[in-house]
Design a protein around this motif. Structure first.
Motif, PDB file in Angstrom:
ATOM      1  N   MET A 270       0.840  -1.193   0.000  1.00 42.99           N
ATOM      2  CA  MET A 270       0.000   0.000   0.000  1.00 42.99           C
ATOM      3  C   MET A 270       0.875   1.243   0.000  1.00 42.99           C
ATOM      4  SD  MET A 270      -3.035   1.065   2.720  1.00 42.99           S
ATOM      5  CE  MET A 270      -1.919   1.478   4.064  1.00 42.99           C
ATOM      6  N   THR A 271       0.529   2.226  -0.839  1.00 35.72           N
ATOM      7  CA  THR A 271       1.202   3.513  -0.796  1.00 35.72           C
ATOM      8  C   THR A 271       1.099   4.070   0.610  1.00 35.72           C
ATOM      9  OG1 THR A 271       0.534   3.898  -3.093  1.00 35.72           O
ATOM     10  CG2 THR A 271       1.273   5.804  -1.830  1.00 35.72           C
ATOM     11  N   GLU A 272       2.115   4.840   1.013  1.00 33.74           N
ATOM     12  CA  GLU A 272       2.125   5.358   2.373  1.00 33.74           C
ATOM     13  C   GLU A 272       0.877   6.199   2.654  1.00 33.74           C
ATOM     14  OE1 GLU A 272       4.820   8.124   5.379  1.00 33.74           O
ATOM     15  OE2 GLU A 272       5.412   7.863   3.273  1.00 33.74           O
ATOM     16  N   LEU A 273       0.228   5.888   3.775  1.00 36.67           N
ATOM     17  CA  LEU A 273      -0.950   6.640   4.203  1.00 36.67           C
ATOM     18  C   LEU A 273      -0.484   7.895   4.933  1.00 36.67           C
ATOM     19  CD1 LEU A 273      -4.138   6.473   4.542  1.00 36.67           C
ATOM     20  CD2 LEU A 273      -3.646   5.597   6.839  1.00 36.67           C
ATOM     21  N   ILE A 274      -0.971   9.021   4.511  1.00 38.99           N
ATOM     22  CA  ILE A 274      -0.651  10.296   5.153  1.00 38.99           C
ATOM     23  C   ILE A 274      -1.858  10.727   5.974  1.00 38.99           C
ATOM     24  CG2 ILE A 274      -0.077  12.716   4.792  1.00 38.99           C
ATOM     25  CD1 ILE A 274       1.269  11.855   2.165  1.00 38.99           C
ATOM     26  N   ILE A 275      -1.667  10.894   7.281  1.00 37.14           N
ATOM     27  CA  ILE A 275      -2.750  11.291   8.175  1.00 37.14           C
ATOM     28  C   ILE A 275      -2.452  12.692   8.687  1.00 37.14           C
ATOM     29  CG2 ILE A 275      -4.015  10.743  10.287  1.00 37.14           C
ATOM     30  CD1 ILE A 275      -3.043   7.812   9.869  1.00 37.14           C
ATOM     31  N   LYS A 276      -3.390  13.586   8.509  1.00 43.83           N
ATOM     32  CA  LYS A 276      -3.159  14.981   8.903  1.00 43.83           C
ATOM     33  C   LYS A 276      -4.490  15.661   9.202  1.00 43.83           C
ATOM     34  CE  LYS A 276      -3.213  16.495   4.061  1.00 43.83           C
ATOM     35  NZ  LYS A 276      -2.477  17.197   2.987  1.00 43.83           N
ATOM     36  N   PRO A 277      -4.444  16.808   9.929  1.00 50.91           N
ATOM     37  CA  PRO A 277      -5.684  17.548  10.179  1.00 50.91           C
ATOM     38  C   PRO A 277      -6.318  17.994   8.869  1.00 50.91           C
ATOM     39  CG  PRO A 277      -3.949  18.300  11.652  1.00 50.91           C
ATOM     40  CD  PRO A 277      -3.299  17.400  10.644  1.00 50.91           C
ATOM     41  N   ALA A 278      -7.639  17.949   8.830  1.00 54.35           N
ATOM     42  CA  ALA A 278      -8.380  18.308   7.623  1.00 54.35           C
ATOM     43  C   ALA A 278      -9.057  19.662   7.803  1.00 54.35           C
ATOM     44  CB  ALA A 278      -9.433  17.240   7.323  1.00 54.35           C
ATOM     45  N   SER A 279      -9.171  20.379   6.712  1.00 57.67           N
ATOM     46  CA  SER A 279      -9.934  21.618   6.703  1.00 57.67           C
ATOM     47  C   SER A 279     -11.422  21.298   6.722  1.00 57.67           C
ATOM     48  CB  SER A 279      -9.596  22.424   5.449  1.00 57.67           C
ATOM     49  OG  SER A 279     -10.079  21.747   4.293  1.00 57.67           O
ATOM     50  N   VAL A 280     -12.233  22.336   6.908  1.00 57.80           N
ATOM     51  CA  VAL A 280     -13.684  22.144   6.865  1.00 57.80           C
ATOM     52  C   VAL A 280     -14.087  21.552   5.522  1.00 57.80           C
ATOM     53  CG1 VAL A 280     -15.906  23.332   6.843  1.00 57.80           C
ATOM     54  CG2 VAL A 280     -14.199  23.952   8.543  1.00 57.80           C
ATOM     55  N   ALA A 281     -13.552  22.100   4.440  1.00 58.37           N
ATOM     56  CA  ALA A 281     -13.919  21.618   3.102  1.00 58.37           C
ATOM     57  C   ALA A 281     -13.503  20.164   2.908  1.00 58.37           C
ATOM     58  CB  ALA A 281     -13.280  22.502   2.037  1.00 58.37           C
ATOM     59  N   GLU A 282     -12.314  19.801   3.402  1.00 59.33           N
ATOM     60  CA  GLU A 282     -11.847  18.423   3.242  1.00 59.33           C
ATOM     61  C   GLU A 282     -12.679  17.453   4.070  1.00 59.33           C
ATOM     62  OE1 GLU A 282      -7.082  19.280   2.411  1.00 59.33           O
ATOM     63  OE2 GLU A 282      -7.849  19.125   4.471  1.00 59.33           O
ATOM     64  N   PHE A 283     -13.025  17.857   5.306  1.00 60.92           N
ATOM     65  CA  PHE A 283     -13.745  16.927   6.189  1.00 60.92           C
ATOM     66  C   PHE A 283     -15.205  16.772   5.778  1.00 60.92           C
ATOM     67  CE2 PHE A 283     -15.009  14.900  10.181  1.00 60.92           C
ATOM     68  CZ  PHE A 283     -13.911  14.088  10.399  1.00 60.92           C
ATOM     69  N   ALA A 284     -15.659  17.616   4.876  1.00 56.22           N
ATOM     70  CA  ALA A 284     -17.018  17.443   4.353  1.00 56.22           C
ATOM     71  C   ALA A 284     -17.198  16.060   3.739  1.00 56.22           C
ATOM     72  CB  ALA A 284     -17.334  18.533   3.333  1.00 56.22           C
ATOM     73  N   ALA A 285     -16.105  15.488   3.192  1.00 59.97           N
ATOM     74  CA  ALA A 285     -16.189  14.134   2.635  1.00 59.97           C
ATOM     75  C   ALA A 285     -16.535  13.130   3.726  1.00 59.97           C
ATOM     76  CB  ALA A 285     -14.875  13.754   1.965  1.00 59.97           C
ATOM     77  N   ALA A 286     -15.973  13.296   4.928  1.00 60.78           N
ATOM     78  CA  ALA A 286     -16.262  12.384   6.037  1.00 60.78           C
ATOM     79  C   ALA A 286     -17.714  12.512   6.478  1.00 60.78           C
ATOM     80  CB  ALA A 286     -15.320  12.659   7.201  1.00 60.78           C
ATOM     81  N   VAL A 287     -18.252  13.726   6.437  1.00 59.65           N
ATOM     82  CA  VAL A 287     -19.663  13.918   6.779  1.00 59.65           C
ATOM     83  C   VAL A 287     -20.540  13.190   5.768  1.00 59.65           C
ATOM     84  CG1 VAL A 287     -21.481  15.627   7.139  1.00 59.65           C
ATOM     85  CG2 VAL A 287     -19.163  16.106   7.932  1.00 59.65           C
ATOM     86  N   ASP A 288     -20.150  13.222   4.499  1.00 55.81           N
ATOM     87  CA  ASP A 288     -20.892  12.469   3.481  1.00 55.81           C
ATOM     88  C   ASP A 288     -20.801  10.968   3.745  1.00 55.81           C
ATOM     89  OD1 ASP A 288     -21.673  14.768   2.158  1.00 55.81           O
ATOM     90  OD2 ASP A 288     -20.029  14.698   0.703  1.00 55.81           O
ATOM     91  N   TRP A 289     -19.620  10.490   4.155  1.00 57.58           N
ATOM     92  CA  TRP A 289     -19.486   9.065   4.488  1.00 57.58           C
ATOM     93  C   TRP A 289     -20.410   8.716   5.653  1.00 57.58           C
ATOM     94  CZ3 TRP A 289     -13.410   9.087   4.916  1.00 57.58           C
ATOM     95  CH2 TRP A 289     -12.855   9.287   3.638  1.00 57.58           C
ATOM     96  N   ALA A 290     -20.445   9.602   6.659  1.00 54.28           N
ATOM     97  CA  ALA A 290     -21.316   9.361   7.815  1.00 54.28           C
ATOM     98  C   ALA A 290     -22.779   9.288   7.384  1.00 54.28           C
ATOM     99  CB  ALA A 290     -21.124  10.465   8.859  1.00 54.28           C
ATOM    100  N   ALA A 291     -23.163  10.156   6.462  1.00 52.83           N
ATOM    101  CA  ALA A 291     -24.536  10.123   5.960  1.00 52.83           C
ATOM    102  C   ALA A 291     -24.824   8.802   5.255  1.00 52.83           C
ATOM    103  CB  ALA A 291     -24.776  11.302   5.022  1.00 52.83           C
ATOM    104  N   ALA A 292     -23.843   8.316   4.492  1.00 53.31           N
ATOM    105  CA  ALA A 292     -24.017   7.046   3.785  1.00 53.31           C
ATOM    106  C   ALA A 292     -24.144   5.874   4.744  1.00 53.31           C
ATOM    107  CB  ALA A 292     -22.847   6.820   2.829  1.00 53.31           C
ATOM    108  N   GLU A 293     -23.562   6.002   5.949  1.00 52.81           N
ATOM    109  CA  GLU A 293     -23.661   4.959   6.965  1.00 52.81           C
ATOM    110  C   GLU A 293     -24.968   5.046   7.745  1.00 52.81           C
ATOM    111  OE1 GLU A 293     -21.521   2.497   7.565  1.00 52.81           O
ATOM    112  OE2 GLU A 293     -20.023   3.113   6.085  1.00 52.81           O
ATOM    113  N   GLY A 294     -25.787   6.049   7.432  1.00 53.47           N
ATOM    114  CA  GLY A 294     -27.069   6.204   8.119  1.00 53.47           C
ATOM    115  C   GLY A 294     -27.012   7.060   9.365  1.00 53.47           C
ATOM    116  N   TRP A 295     -25.930   7.811   9.563  1.00 55.85           N
ATOM    117  CA  TRP A 295     -25.788   8.595  10.786  1.00 55.85           C
ATOM    118  C   TRP A 295     -26.564   9.910  10.730  1.00 55.85           C
ATOM    119  CZ3 TRP A 295     -19.807   7.947  11.908  1.00 55.85           C
ATOM    120  CH2 TRP A 295     -19.535   6.571  12.050  1.00 55.85           C
ATOM    121  N   ASN A 296     -26.949  10.354   9.536  1.00 52.96           N
ATOM    122  CA  ASN A 296     -27.842  11.499   9.364  1.00 52.96           C
ATOM    123  C   ASN A 296     -27.321  12.765  10.050  1.00 52.96           C
ATOM    124  OD1 ASN A 296     -30.115  12.837   8.416  1.00 52.96           O
ATOM    125  ND2 ASN A 296     -31.372  12.241  10.164  1.00 52.96           N
ATOM    126  N   PRO A 297     -26.181  13.289   9.607  1.00 50.63           N
ATOM    127  CA  PRO A 297     -25.634  14.503  10.231  1.00 50.63           C
ATOM    128  C   PRO A 297     -26.501  15.725   9.992  1.00 50.63           C
ATOM    129  CG  PRO A 297     -24.394  13.897   8.259  1.00 50.63           C
ATOM    130  CD  PRO A 297     -25.336  12.773   8.526  1.00 50.63           C
TER     131      PRO A 297
END
Length: 290
Positions: A1-28
């Protein structure tokens, strides 16, 4: 696997995680992200592979001693690759030796136990279109929150959380000019005896927190919040209330208005489990940030 880079996300970047949460049924909530980010801008981490976000975790710091963990998600295309564990380890390292809380979904609770988290109590989400027809109007001692209430409201909120969360609560209750939420206070002889917030979500609405000194006050707040929502004839008119199961009066309140259980989590802590007033907690603030 290519090296995973973990870092703080901006509001715009973390919007993707909110979409993932919505897809999991968490209903943000529709405007949750900016409120969340204002609490701890460095506390939202994402894992990246070849410039593409593949994992997320929020590790929000409150005061000097407490943190809350949420949004622990790996994109379905990258589960089983080690990205999740690496992101988890980065998040836990970020919180260092703080007491850490989380609301764990059923299939992850054993993993959290292996990471040192202990079970505190079960939470249940109750959802439905509130049966308000024929219900009396809320007490005249329930009103909208105003800017002048801030100091008293923050003092009332403080015992319900393990550490100071003034930045979060201030933004959560009155997030600028947002029209997607409403906040109410209950008063007795001029003193706050409860408050609640209702917010629009991807589907319907959530009420949280709902804190009150007694069952009737909680009921009055619930009615007032629901009556401010455009529920009539709305396909998205369902309301959700996340309730600590140990507060049987809170469960009964939700069921009395026709809400039914659809989801559950476990409140778990790493470190000393805080003593919180669960019998006055008729609705949790948020599964994501506590």
């Amino acid at each position: 696997m290519t090296e995973l880079i973990i870092k703080p996300a901006s509001v715009a970047e973390f919007a993707a995680a909110v979409d993932w949460a919505a897809a999991e049924g968490w209903n943000p909530g529709l405007d949750d992200l900016e409120v969340f980010n204002a609490t701890d801008p460095q506390g939202f981490l994402m894992g990246w592979l070849d410039g593409k976000a593949v994992s997320s975790i929020s590790v929000v710091r409150y005061g000097p001693d407490f943190g809350f963990l949420g949004f622990y998600i790996v994109h379905p295309d990258h589960r089983g690759t080690g990205a999740g564990l690496a992101t988890w380890n980065a998040g836990m390292a970020f919180l260092a030796d703080r007491v850490v809380g989380l609301d764990g979904v059923v299939d992850q609770q054993e993993n959290y136990r292996r990471s040192g988290f202990e079970f505190e109590g079960r939470n249940v989400r109750l959802t439905g279109v509130p049966a308000l027809s024929g219900i009396e109007e809320a007490s005249s001692d329930v009103r909208d929150v105003s800017p002048a209430d801030e100091t008293a409201l923050l003092a009332y909120d403080r015992p319900f959380f393990p550490d100071a969360r003034d930045i979060f609560t201030r933004s959560w209750v009155r997030p600028g000019s947002s029209a997607s939420r409403t906040s109410k206070l209950a008063l007795r002889d001029g003193e706050i005896i409860g408050y609640g917030v209702a917010r629009a979500c991807r589907s319907g609405y959530k009420i949280g927190p709902l804190f009150a000194e007694d069952d009737q006050t909680a009921r009055n707040l619930f009615i007032a919040l629901c009556k401010d929502l455009p529920l009539e004839g709305s396909a998205g008119g369902e309301v959700s209330l996340d309730v600590p199961e140990s507060n049987r009066a809170a469960v009964a309140l939700a069921e009395d208005f026709g809400l039914r259980q659809v989801f559950e989590t476990a409140r778990m802590y790493r470190g000393t489990i805080p003593a919180l007033p669960w019998q006055k907690t008729f609705g949790l603030t948020s599964f994501e940030l506590g």
